[in-house]
Design an enzyme around this catalytic site. Structure first.
Site, PDB file in Angstrom:
ATOM      1  N   HIS A 198       0.844  -1.208   0.000  1.00  0.00           N
ATOM      2  CA  HIS A 198       0.000   0.000   0.000  1.00  0.00           C
ATOM      3  C   HIS A 198       0.881   1.262   0.000  1.00  0.00           C
ATOM      4  O   HIS A 198       0.599   2.224  -0.706  1.00  0.00           O
ATOM      5  CB  HIS A 198      -0.875   0.060   1.260  1.00  0.00           C
ATOM      6  CG  HIS A 198      -1.933  -0.994   1.362  1.00  0.00           C
ATOM      7  ND1 HIS A 198      -2.039  -1.833   2.441  1.00  0.00           N
ATOM      8  CD2 HIS A 198      -2.967  -1.327   0.534  1.00  0.00           C
ATOM      9  CE1 HIS A 198      -3.089  -2.632   2.287  1.00  0.00           C
ATOM     10  NE2 HIS A 198      -3.668  -2.351   1.137  1.00  0.00           N
ATOM     11  N   LYS A 250     -18.327  -6.080   6.495  1.00  0.00           N
ATOM     12  CA  LYS A 250     -17.024  -6.726   6.368  1.00  0.00           C
ATOM     13  C   LYS A 250     -16.455  -7.073   7.735  1.00  0.00           C
ATOM     14  O   LYS A 250     -16.672  -6.335   8.703  1.00  0.00           O
ATOM     15  CB  LYS A 250     -16.066  -5.743   5.660  1.00  0.00           C
ATOM     16  CG  LYS A 250     -15.463  -6.322   4.397  1.00  0.00           C
ATOM     17  CD  LYS A 250     -14.576  -5.297   3.740  1.00  0.00           C
ATOM     18  CE  LYS A 250     -13.844  -5.905   2.567  1.00  0.00           C
ATOM     19  NZ  LYS A 250     -13.177  -4.926   1.737  1.00  0.00           N
ATOM     20  N   ARG A 270      -2.277  -6.200  -8.524  1.00  0.00           N
ATOM     21  CA  ARG A 270      -1.187  -7.145  -8.333  1.00  0.00           C
ATOM     22  C   ARG A 270      -1.142  -8.159  -9.469  1.00  0.00           C
ATOM     23  O   ARG A 270      -0.203  -8.252 -10.204  1.00  0.00           O
ATOM     24  CB  ARG A 270      -1.333  -7.887  -7.000  1.00  0.00           C
ATOM     25  CG  ARG A 270      -0.794  -7.114  -5.852  1.00  0.00           C
ATOM     26  CD  ARG A 270      -1.417  -7.521  -4.568  1.00  0.00           C
ATOM     27  NE  ARG A 270      -2.848  -7.254  -4.575  1.00  0.00           N
ATOM     28  CZ  ARG A 270      -3.624  -7.365  -3.533  1.00  0.00           C
ATOM     29  NH1 ARG A 270      -3.142  -7.792  -2.402  1.00  0.00           N
ATOM     30  NH2 ARG A 270      -4.901  -7.070  -3.617  1.00  0.00           N
ATOM     31  N   SER A 273      -2.880  -7.788   2.781  1.00  0.00           N
ATOM     32  CA  SER A 273      -3.153  -7.703   4.220  1.00  0.00           C
ATOM     33  C   SER A 273      -3.488  -9.094   4.760  1.00  0.00           C
ATOM     34  O   SER A 273      -3.098  -9.448   5.878  1.00  0.00           O
ATOM     35  CB  SER A 273      -4.320  -6.748   4.484  1.00  0.00           C
ATOM     36  OG  SER A 273      -4.011  -5.445   4.037  1.00  0.00           O
TER      37      SER A 273
HETATM   38  P1  ADP Z   1      -9.960  -3.314  -0.421  1.00  0.00           P
HETATM   39  O1  ADP Z   1     -10.718  -4.072   0.629  1.00  0.00           O
HETATM   40  O2  ADP Z   1     -10.646  -2.042  -0.841  1.00  0.00           O
HETATM   41  O3  ADP Z   1      -9.464  -4.138  -1.590  1.00  0.00           O
HETATM   42  P2  ADP Z   1      -7.192  -3.288   0.489  1.00  0.00           P
HETATM   43  O4  ADP Z   1      -6.653  -2.594   1.691  1.00  0.00           O
HETATM   44  O5  ADP Z   1      -7.094  -4.776   0.455  1.00  0.00           O
HETATM   45  O6  ADP Z   1      -8.670  -2.771   0.357  1.00  0.00           O
HETATM   46  O7  ADP Z   1      -6.481  -2.731  -0.821  1.00  0.00           O
HETATM   47  C1  ADP Z   1      -6.572  -1.386  -1.202  1.00  0.00           C
HETATM   48  C2  ADP Z   1      -5.969  -1.206  -2.574  1.00  0.00           C
HETATM   49  O8  ADP Z   1      -4.568  -1.481  -2.522  1.00  0.00           O
HETATM   50  C3  ADP Z   1      -6.532  -2.156  -3.641  1.00  0.00           C
HETATM   51  O9  ADP Z   1      -6.588  -1.458  -4.870  1.00  0.00           O
HETATM   52  C4  ADP Z   1      -5.511  -3.261  -3.706  1.00  0.00           C
HETATM   53  O10 ADP Z   1      -5.502  -3.885  -4.985  1.00  0.00           O
HETATM   54  C5  ADP Z   1      -4.236  -2.462  -3.477  1.00  0.00           C
HETATM   55  N1  ADP Z   1      -3.156  -3.306  -2.958  1.00  0.00           N
HETATM   56  C6  ADP Z   1      -3.142  -4.076  -1.851  1.00  0.00           C
HETATM   57  N2  ADP Z   1      -1.959  -4.712  -1.709  1.00  0.00           N
HETATM   58  C7  ADP Z   1      -1.187  -4.327  -2.770  1.00  0.00           C
HETATM   59  C8  ADP Z   1       0.151  -4.656  -3.217  1.00  0.00           C
HETATM   60  N3  ADP Z   1       0.912  -5.532  -2.575  1.00  0.00           N
HETATM   61  N4  ADP Z   1       0.577  -4.061  -4.352  1.00  0.00           N
HETATM   62  C9  ADP Z   1      -0.217  -3.196  -5.039  1.00  0.00           C
HETATM   63  N5  ADP Z   1      -1.464  -2.869  -4.673  1.00  0.00           N
HETATM   64  C10 ADP Z   1      -1.954  -3.416  -3.551  1.00  0.00           C
END
Ligand code: ADP
Length: 163
Positions: free
Chosen positions: A21, A45, A94, A132
């Site tokens: 992130h 959620k 990703r 996460s």
């Molecule tokens: P959500 O529940 O909205 O998907 P996340 O916190 O899981 O929230 O992710 C927020 C954003 O960050 C999403 O667009 C996700 O694809 C991106 N993201 C999460 N981990 C990575 C990573 N390792 N590399 C690039 N983007 C990421």
């Protein structure tokens, strides 16, 4: 003529915020004047961390970056973007597996707010497998993940799982 400052929203659960992130948010600051990291709360959620904890960890992580602010929100990202006068919603990609859901979301957001573009940023190679969920799994089973999260997240996960 003075250019209007370009604001982007980077929304997500951030449960917890990872270096994947952080990488996306920092790279977004090279394109936009201001990046608002929006920590979402969806009552449907299940989260490991409370809304306050997720907000605190994310704030602490970006504390020293003058171009990034962190807020919490519930409801539609499209409405938040309108309220904040954002020109873009930033999302990270990703793998191909992220694409379908993100594509759908982007189309819905465009339908609800025609003034905002979704901008996808490709993950950095070293964070391709980082999420996460993986971090929570690793922390629960005392695996090695120290180099994949900000220090405050490491501290909070250690507290949670008492290691
Ligand atoms: P959500 O529940 O909205 O998907 P996340 O916190 O899981 O929230 O992710 C927020 C954003 O960050 C999403 O667009 C996700 O694809 C991106 N993201 C999460 N981990 C990575 C990573 N390792 N590399 C690039 N983007 C990421």
């Amino acid at each position: 003529m003075a250019e209007k400052s370009k604001i982007a929203i980077y929304p997500g659960s951030f449960d917890p915020v990872t270096n994947g992130h952080v990488d996306i948010a920092l790279r977004a600051t090279h394109i936009f004047d201001e990046v608002i990291v929006a920590v979402s709360h969806n009552p449907n959620k299940d989260y490991l961390f409370t809304e306050e904890e997720r907000l605190m960890m994310t704030r602490e992580t970006f504390r020293e970056n003058g171009k990034i602010s962190v807020i919490n929100f519930s409801g539609l990202v499209a409405d938040l973007a309108r309220k904040k006068k954002a020109v873009a919603i930033v999302r990270g990609l990703r793998a191909v597996s992220d694409f379908e859901a993100e594509f759908q979301l982007a189309l819905m957001n465009r339908k609800m707010n025609r003034d905002v573009e979704t901008v996808f940023m490709m993950t950095s190679f070293r964070y391709v497998y980082l999420s996460s969920s993986i971090i929570k799994e690793a922390a629960q089973h005392h695996g090695k993940y120290e180099d994949l999260v900000p220090p405050i997240v490491l501290k909070m996960l250690k507290q949670k799982y008492q290691s």
